[in-house]
Scaffold this motif. Structure first.
Motif, short mmCIF file in Angstrom:
data_model
loop_
_atom_site.label_atom_id
_atom_site.label_comp_id
_atom_site.label_asym_id
_atom_site.label_seq_id
_atom_site.Cartn_x
_atom_site.Cartn_y
_atom_site.Cartn_z
N PHE A 42 0.87 -1.19 0.00
CA PHE A 42 0.00 0.00 0.00
C PHE A 42 0.90 1.23 0.00
O PHE A 42 1.93 1.25 0.68
CB PHE A 42 -0.96 -0.02 1.20
CG PHE A 42 -2.01 -1.09 1.04
CD1 PHE A 42 -3.20 -0.82 0.39
CD2 PHE A 42 -1.77 -2.38 1.50
CE1 PHE A 42 -4.15 -1.82 0.21
CE2 PHE A 42 -2.72 -3.38 1.32
CZ PHE A 42 -3.91 -3.10 0.68
N GLU A 47 -3.18 4.10 -1.76
CA GLU A 47 -3.69 3.21 -2.80
C GLU A 47 -2.91 1.89 -2.75
O GLU A 47 -1.78 1.85 -2.27
CB GLU A 47 -3.52 3.85 -4.19
CG GLU A 47 -2.09 4.21 -4.48
CD GLU A 47 -1.91 5.00 -5.79
OE1 GLU A 47 -2.84 5.03 -6.60
OE2 GLU A 47 -0.81 5.56 -5.97
N CYS A 50 0.08 -1.65 -7.72
CA CYS A 50 -0.49 -2.41 -8.84
C CYS A 50 0.07 -3.83 -8.86
O CYS A 50 -0.61 -4.77 -9.25
CB CYS A 50 -0.28 -1.69 -10.17
SG CYS A 50 1.43 -1.59 -10.72
N SER A 196 1.65 6.42 -13.45
CA SER A 196 0.20 6.46 -13.63
C SER A 196 -0.16 6.29 -15.09
O SER A 196 -1.10 5.56 -15.43
CB SER A 196 -0.40 7.78 -13.15
OG SER A 196 0.46 8.45 -12.28
N PHE A 228 -6.01 -2.52 -8.32
CA PHE A 228 -6.36 -1.11 -8.18
C PHE A 228 -7.33 -0.97 -7.01
O PHE A 228 -7.84 -1.97 -6.50
CB PHE A 228 -7.01 -0.60 -9.47
CG PHE A 228 -6.09 -0.62 -10.65
CD1 PHE A 228 -5.16 0.39 -10.83
CD2 PHE A 228 -6.13 -1.66 -11.57
CE1 PHE A 228 -4.29 0.38 -11.92
CE2 PHE A 228 -5.26 -1.69 -12.65
CZ PHE A 228 -4.35 -0.67 -12.83
N TRP A 229 -7.59 0.26 -6.64
CA TRP A 229 -8.53 0.50 -5.54
C TRP A 229 -9.88 -0.18 -5.79
O TRP A 229 -10.52 -0.67 -4.87
CB TRP A 229 -8.75 2.00 -5.31
CG TRP A 229 -8.26 2.48 -3.98
CD1 TRP A 229 -7.38 3.50 -3.78
CD2 TRP A 229 -8.62 2.00 -2.67
NE1 TRP A 229 -7.16 3.68 -2.43
CE2 TRP A 229 -7.91 2.78 -1.72
CE3 TRP A 229 -9.45 0.99 -2.20
CZ2 TRP A 229 -8.02 2.58 -0.35
CZ3 TRP A 229 -9.56 0.79 -0.81
CH2 TRP A 229 -8.84 1.58 0.09
N TRP A 233 -12.33 -1.92 -3.13
CA TRP A 233 -13.43 -1.02 -2.80
C TRP A 233 -14.65 -1.72 -2.20
O TRP A 233 -15.18 -1.26 -1.18
CB TRP A 233 -13.76 -0.18 -4.05
CG TRP A 233 -15.06 0.54 -4.08
CD1 TRP A 233 -15.98 0.51 -5.08
CD2 TRP A 233 -15.59 1.45 -3.08
NE1 TRP A 233 -17.04 1.31 -4.78
CE2 TRP A 233 -16.84 1.88 -3.55
CE3 TRP A 233 -15.15 1.89 -1.83
CZ2 TRP A 233 -17.64 2.76 -2.83
CZ3 TRP A 233 -15.95 2.76 -1.10
CH2 TRP A 233 -17.17 3.19 -1.61
N GLU A 276 -13.14 5.93 -6.84
CA GLU A 276 -12.79 7.30 -7.17
C GLU A 276 -14.00 8.23 -7.03
O GLU A 276 -13.90 9.33 -6.46
CB GLU A 276 -12.26 7.35 -8.60
CG GLU A 276 -11.35 8.52 -8.84
CD GLU A 276 -10.69 8.42 -10.22
OE1 GLU A 276 -10.06 7.38 -10.49
OE2 GLU A 276 -10.82 9.38 -10.99
N THR A 290 -6.33 12.87 -1.54
CA THR A 290 -5.26 12.00 -1.07
C THR A 290 -5.38 11.70 0.42
O THR A 290 -5.12 10.59 0.87
CB THR A 290 -3.89 12.64 -1.35
OG1 THR A 290 -3.88 13.08 -2.70
CG2 THR A 290 -2.78 11.67 -1.13
N ALA A 293 -7.96 9.14 0.73
CA ALA A 293 -7.50 7.85 0.21
C ALA A 293 -6.62 7.15 1.25
O ALA A 293 -6.71 5.94 1.46
CB ALA A 293 -6.75 8.04 -1.11
#
Lengths: 389, 389
Positions: A42, A47, A50, A196, A228-229, A233, A276, A290, A293
Motif C-alpha cells: 500500500f 492506494e 499495482c 500512472s 487497483f482500488w 473497494w 474514485e 489523497t 485515500a
C-alpha cells in the motif's frame, strides 16, 4: 572510498524513468552500493500497489539496485513529511550517505530550503491537507518563491528529515525528464512516462505501454493480476457500512468528525459507485482526495493510532531482496543496527511488530492470491543486472 | 370471542409446509387473527435469508397471515432459548393468546415438559453448544425420554418462554407432515418439503422445486437474487483477517479464546475455501457448526455485547406488513404497548435502537441491491389471501 546511495521509491511499477535514475547514480558513483527503501503493498498516496512488493523488489534488483528494504505500511501510508522521515531514517540506518531523488527543479538547494523552513512544520501533529496549503504559503514567503511541484515538495520533505537526523546524507536531486507527474498520456517516440500513465495505458492496450518499461516489468504486468482500488473497494465499503461510529473513531487519522460524514454518505451512495467517485463525493475542503485515500487504507487495514505510535517508537527493517553486494552491506551494518532486521516473518512476528504489514499482506493476498509474508525469504538476485547504457 | 394466533417463523422461503400450518390454524380458529414474528435478513441458525424480509413478509400475507412483525436481528441470531424468548415475548406484546408451531411429536405436552425442565436452564448465560448436550442429557433424565428433534426442542423452548412470561398463550403443536428437517431431497408426488430442500433444489433445477411452494414464492425465487452464505463469505473472511484480536474480542459471543483460532485458521486456510468448508475447519467440540455460524453473523455485522444488552433491556416492534385485520389489531394494542413500534425507519432511528437491523440491512443490500430499511413503509396487503383448501 565507495559509499551507499539511498533511494526512496514506490516502483508502481518499475519503469524506464526509474531505470534512468539508477543509471545516473551508477554513472556518477560507479562503485557505490544502491539501497532502495520501497513501499510495500500500500502506497503513500493511499492506494494499493499495482503489483505486489516482491515483484517490484525483483524489478529493482534486475535493474541495478543492490538491496531493497520494505518501507513498512505504517511509515509509508502517511503524509509527505512522515513518509519522508520514515524513508530517510531507514536509509540512514543501513548506512546511506547519499540520497538521490527526482525533482521538477533539480537546481533547488533543498538543504538550504530545509533549514529555512525547518520551523514551519509546527503543526506536524495535525497534518490535515489544508495545513499543506498554509504550509505552502509559508514556504513561498520564507523561501521567496513557491516549492509546489509534487517531487520538489517530496525533496524538501527529504531534506527536512535529513536535517532532523543531523544531515547524514548528501542530497542529489535529479532533473525529472519525463512529462508531468499528472500527465496520464504516453508520448510516442519517448521511452519515459509516469507510472500512472503506464498503469492506465497498460490496461487500455498492453503493447502501447511496452516501450516505457524494462521487459521484466512488462512480463509482470502481463502476468498480473494488476490491482487497483476498485478491487478493494467492495471490502472498504462493507467495512464502513458495517461499522459503528465508535469503531471508526478508533481508526488512525479519523479526526474532526469525518467518520460521521464517511458513514452517512457511504450508507446512502449508490452501489454502482467506484472508489474514485466515492472519494470525490466524500472529500471536503479539509479532507482532500489523497488525505481521504490514505484514511481509506487505514480503515481497510484497521490501522489504529497505537500501532502508529509503536512503530514510531521502534521502527524496523524488512528485507525484500538483495544481491551479493547488498548482502555484504547488510552483514556490515547488522552488528551495530539498533533496529530489528526481519528477513523472514515467523508466526510470532506476525502477531507482534509486523502485525500491520501482515494484515496488509493478507488483504492484498485476497486479490493477488500470493502469501505476502509468512515464511517468504528475501529475493536473492544472482543474475547480471542491466548494464549502463 | 375470537383471539390472536401467534407463529414464530423464518419463511426461508415461504413454502407449502408453512401454508399447511396457516390452513390448519384457520380451520381450527376461523375467526382468529394470525400474527407472525418473522426473522429479518439474518436467521437463527446463523445464515442470511435467501430472500429479503420484505419478500418473505409479502409471501406470508398472501397466504393467510394478517400481521407480520420483524424479529429483530439481536433477538433472532441467537441460540434456541433466547430466540424463543424473543419471539414469544413479541407475540405476547401484540396480544397473542395461542402459539402454533410444528413439532416432530405433536402429542408431547410441551408446557408440562417446560415446568419439569424449567430449572434446568441454569447455565443460560453461557449458551455454548456443548451446554446443549448436557441440557439434553438432563432433559432425558427429568422427562423420562429424549426431546431431541429440532422442532420439538424449539417447541420446548417456546413453552419455557411462555412459562417465564406467566403462560399468556396456549400452545398448539402441529404434527410436521413433511420429511425430516435435515432431508435435502424432494419427493415427487408430495407437495411439502423442507425449506433447505427447496432452496437446494431450486438452485439445481427451478421447475423441480415449483410444486413445493405457492406461485408467489416461486416468482420471488425466479426473480432473485437468492442469497447464501457464500455471497457474504468474502466479506466475512476479509473482516476476520483484517481485524486485530482486540477487535474480535469485542464481538458478541466471542468467548473462550475462539478468536485466536478463528484468526489463525482464517489467515492460513486457502482462498478457494467456501463458507461451509471454513466452518467445518474452524469448529471444535464446544463451538459447533451452528454456534460458529451465528458467531460469523455477529462478526459480519459487527455486533457487540452492549447492543444485545440494550435490546434485552428494551425490545421493540417493527412492522413488515399487514392487512386490514392486522392493522385493526395494531391500533388496538398501540395505546397500551410498552414497546416502541416502528413502521418506518427514520435517519434518527437508524442511529439508535434500530442500528443493528439497519447495519444488517445495509450489508444485505450489498448483494440484493434493495434498501432494506430507510423510509420503507410496511407492506399493506389488500388482496384476497388464499382460500382454505
Amino acid at each position: 572510498m565507495s559509499g551507499v546511495v539511498g533511494i526512496i521509491a514506490e516502483y508502481n511499477p518499475f519503469h524506464n524513468g526509474h531505470l534512468y535514475q539508477l543509471e545516473q547514480v551508477k554513472k556518477r558513483f560507479p562503485d557505490d552500493l544502491i539501497v532502495i527503501a520501497m513501499s510495500g503493498n500500500f502506497l503513500q498516496r493511499g492506494e494499493p500497489a499495482c503489483l505486489d512488493k516482491w515483484s517490484r523488489a525483483r524489478q529493482a534488483l534486475e535493474n541495478g539496485a543492490d538491496l531493497v528494504l520494505e518501507l513498512p505500511t505504517l511509515s509509508c501510508v502517511q503524509p509527505a513529511d512522515r513518509f519522508a522521515f520514515g524513508g530517510v531514517s531507514l536509509l540512514n540506518t543501513v548506512g546511506a550517505d547519499k540520497l538521490f531523488f527526482g525533482a521538477e527543479h533539480s537546481n533547488y538547494d533543498f538543504m538550504t530550503f530545509a533549514r529555512q523552513v525547518a520551523d514551519l512544520h509546527g503543526n506536524f501533529q495535525r497534518y490535515d491537507e489544508s495545513y499543506a496549503k498554509t504550509f505552502q504559503a509559508a514556504i513561498t514567503e520564507t523561501i521567496g518563491h513557491p516549492v509546489d511541484q509534487p517531487n520538489d515538495l517530496l525533496g524538501l520533505a527529504y531534506a527536512k528529515a535529513n536535517l532532523r537526523l543531523g544531515e547524514p546524507m548528501r542530497l542529489y536531486p535529479l532533473q525529472r525528464v519525463e512529462t508531468s507527474y499528472h500527465d496520464l498520456s504516453l508520448h510516442p517516440g519517448q521511452t519515459i512516462a509516469s507510472a500512472s500513465a503506464i498503469r492506465k495505458n497498460f490496461v487500455l492496450s498492453q503493447p502501447a505501454a511496452a516501450p516505457y518499461m524494462p521487459a521484466g516489468t512488462f512480463h509482470d504486468l502481463e502476468k498480473g493480476p494488476l490491482l487497483f482500488w476498485n478491487d478493494f473497494w467492495p471490502l472498504l465499503r462493507y467495512r464502513i457500512i458495517s461499522s459503528q461510529i465508535s469503531d471508526l473513531q478508533q481508526v488512525y487519522g479519523m479526526t474532526e468528525g469525518i467518520e460521521y460524514r464517511l458513514l452517512d454518505l457511504t450508507q446512502r451512495l449508490p452501489l454502482t459507485m467506484t472508489f474514485e467517485e466515492w472519494v470525490k463525493e466524500v472529500k471536503t475542503k479539509r479532507f482532500t482526495y489523497t488525505h481521504l485515500a490514505r484514511l481509506a487504507v487505514a480503515i481497510l487495514l484497521d490501522i489504529k493510532q497505537d500501532e502508529v505510535a509503536a512503530y514510531n517508537e521502534q521502527p524496523y527493517l524488512r528485507l525484500l531482496g538483495f544481491n551479493e553486494r547488498g548482502q555484504k552491506q547488510l552483514a556490515k551494518i547488522k552488528k551495530d543496527c539498533d533496529w530489528p532486521i526481519y528477513s523472514r516473518v515467523s508466526g510470532e512476528d506476525k502477531k507482534k511488530q509486523l502485525a500491520v504489514d501482515y494484515r496488509a499482506g493478507k488483504v492484498y493476498q485476497l486479490f493477488n492470491g500470493q502469501e505476502q509474508d509468512l515464511k517468504r525469504a528475501p529475493f536473492v538476485f544472482s543474475g547480471v543486472s542491466r548494464k549502463i547504457r
